[in-house]
Scaffold this motif. Structure first.
Motif, mmCIF file in Angstrom:
data_model
loop_
_atom_site.group_PDB
_atom_site.id
_atom_site.type_symbol
_atom_site.label_atom_id
_atom_site.label_comp_id
_atom_site.label_asym_id
_atom_site.label_seq_id
_atom_site.Cartn_x
_atom_site.Cartn_y
_atom_site.Cartn_z
ATOM 1 N N ASP A 1 20.676 -3.233 24.239
ATOM 2 C CA ASP A 1 21.454 -4.379 23.755
ATOM 3 C C ASP A 1 20.629 -5.117 22.707
ATOM 4 O O ASP A 1 19.579 -5.679 23.015
ATOM 5 C CB ASP A 1 21.776 -5.300 24.932
ATOM 6 C CG ASP A 1 22.668 -6.469 24.544
ATOM 7 O OD1 ASP A 1 22.929 -6.672 23.337
ATOM 8 O OD2 ASP A 1 23.108 -7.180 25.463
ATOM 9 N N TYR B 1 27.897 -0.587 25.486
ATOM 10 C CA TYR B 1 27.915 0.619 26.311
ATOM 11 C C TYR B 1 27.956 1.855 25.433
ATOM 12 O O TYR B 1 28.332 1.794 24.264
ATOM 13 C CB TYR B 1 29.088 0.614 27.298
ATOM 14 C CG TYR B 1 30.463 0.645 26.661
ATOM 15 C CD1 TYR B 1 31.093 1.855 26.352
ATOM 16 C CD2 TYR B 1 31.147 -0.528 26.381
ATOM 17 C CE1 TYR B 1 32.353 1.888 25.779
ATOM 18 C CE2 TYR B 1 32.410 -0.499 25.820
ATOM 19 C CZ TYR B 1 33.011 0.706 25.520
ATOM 20 O OH TYR B 1 34.266 0.744 24.947
ATOM 21 N N GLU C 1 27.389 -10.088 25.396
ATOM 22 C CA GLU C 1 28.282 -8.957 25.660
ATOM 23 C C GLU C 1 27.450 -7.679 25.721
ATOM 24 O O GLU C 1 26.830 -7.282 24.743
ATOM 25 C CB GLU C 1 29.347 -8.825 24.569
ATOM 26 C CG GLU C 1 30.323 -7.717 24.860
ATOM 27 C CD GLU C 1 31.395 -7.550 23.787
ATOM 28 O OE1 GLU C 1 32.138 -6.561 23.876
ATOM 29 O OE2 GLU C 1 31.480 -8.370 22.861
ATOM 30 N N ALA C 2 27.441 -7.047 26.871
ATOM 31 C CA ALA C 2 26.664 -5.825 27.058
ATOM 32 C C ALA C 2 27.315 -4.655 26.323
ATOM 33 O O ALA C 2 28.499 -4.378 26.526
ATOM 34 C CB ALA C 2 26.544 -5.495 28.537
ATOM 35 N N LYS D 1 31.241 -1.975 21.783
ATOM 36 C CA LYS D 1 31.486 -3.316 22.304
ATOM 37 C C LYS D 1 33.000 -3.484 22.321
ATOM 38 O O LYS D 1 33.725 -2.591 21.899
ATOM 39 C CB LYS D 1 30.878 -4.384 21.398
ATOM 40 C CG LYS D 1 29.386 -4.479 21.478
ATOM 41 C CD LYS D 1 28.809 -5.535 20.564
ATOM 42 C CE LYS D 1 29.573 -6.813 20.533
ATOM 43 N NZ LYS D 1 28.857 -7.928 19.938
ATOM 44 N N TYR E 1 26.484 1.215 30.482
ATOM 45 C CA TYR E 1 26.147 -0.103 29.929
ATOM 46 C C TYR E 1 24.652 -0.403 29.976
ATOM 47 O O TYR E 1 23.917 0.144 30.794
ATOM 48 C CB TYR E 1 26.852 -1.195 30.736
ATOM 49 C CG TYR E 1 28.331 -1.277 30.505
ATOM 50 C CD1 TYR E 1 28.851 -2.147 29.555
ATOM 51 C CD2 TYR E 1 29.222 -0.498 31.246
ATOM 52 C CE1 TYR E 1 30.225 -2.239 29.349
ATOM 53 C CE2 TYR E 1 30.586 -0.577 31.036
ATOM 54 C CZ TYR E 1 31.080 -1.452 30.093
ATOM 55 O OH TYR E 1 32.428 -1.529 29.891
ATOM 56 N N ASP E 2 24.248 -1.341 29.100
ATOM 57 C CA ASP E 2 22.939 -1.971 29.211
ATOM 58 C C ASP E 2 23.174 -3.446 29.490
ATOM 59 O O ASP E 2 23.609 -4.190 28.620
ATOM 60 C CB ASP E 2 22.122 -1.810 27.929
ATOM 61 C CG ASP E 2 20.809 -2.577 27.999
ATOM 62 O OD1 ASP E 2 20.257 -2.706 29.115
ATOM 63 O OD2 ASP E 2 20.335 -3.057 26.955
ATOM 64 N N HIS E 3 22.902 -3.860 30.715
ATOM 65 C CA HIS E 3 23.062 -5.253 31.122
ATOM 66 C C HIS E 3 21.723 -5.987 31.137
ATOM 67 O O HIS E 3 21.620 -7.059 31.716
ATOM 68 C CB HIS E 3 23.694 -5.329 32.519
ATOM 69 C CG HIS E 3 25.118 -4.876 32.556
ATOM 70 N ND1 HIS E 3 26.153 -5.589 32.003
ATOM 71 C CD2 HIS E 3 25.681 -3.747 33.079
ATOM 72 C CE1 HIS E 3 27.285 -4.946 32.188
ATOM 73 N NE2 HIS E 3 27.033 -3.823 32.835
ATOM 74 N N LYS F 1 31.620 4.918 31.064
ATOM 75 C CA LYS F 1 30.901 4.072 30.114
ATOM 76 C C LYS F 1 29.563 3.719 30.742
ATOM 77 O O LYS F 1 29.499 3.312 31.902
ATOM 78 C CB LYS F 1 31.689 2.798 29.828
ATOM 79 C CG LYS F 1 33.028 3.057 29.176
ATOM 80 C CD LYS F 1 33.830 1.779 29.045
ATOM 81 C CE LYS F 1 35.188 2.070 28.408
ATOM 82 N NZ LYS F 1 36.018 0.862 28.348
#
Length: 124
Positions: A42, A51, A48-49, A107, A73-75, A71
């Motif tokens: 990110d 993906y 907003e993470a 995004k 994600y990177d949180h 998907k």
């Protein structure tokens, strides 16, 4: 066939100002591929993470493009040193072949496709 036996690992990547995705993959047959590792980062600093998803072209006469269902994600938040890694993933398609494969970083505003590689198990 075990991943990596017939062909060398291929690298896919996609980046935009809001994030990065990179993966080491190997095609394991005409309808499948193995992911050694997938990194999602990110860079957006916008709460907003991002993906990543794989984007593939069918080898059938339709040559339609589609996304893999999951998907990734990177949180971890927006920091160039933070990222999320996924390892030992695989994908198989039933009833068709995967002719070409790419990686997208996304995004809610859309996705950006990086490089695309051809599946050596599928003709031209």
């Amino acid at each position: 066939m075990a991943p990596g036996v017939a062909h060398a690992e291929l690298n896919l990547s996609a980046s935009q100002s809001y994030g990065y995705a990179g993966a080491g993959i190997d095609f394991t047959g005409p309808s499948s591929f193995y992911v050694y590792d997938l990194v999602v980062a990110d860079w957006g600093c916008d709460a907003e993470a991002p993906y990543a998803q794989f984007f593939y072209r069918l080898g059938s006469s339709t040559h339609r493009w589609d996304y893999t269902p999951t998907k990734r994600y990177d949180h971890s938040g927006c920091d160039s040193g933070d990222f999320t890694t996924y390892t030992n993933l695989s994908f198989s398609l039933s009833g068709d072949t995967i002719a070409d494969l790419g990686l997208v970083i996304c995004k809610s505003s859309g996705c950006h496709l990086g490089n695309v590689v051809h599946n050596p198990y599928v003709g031209g």
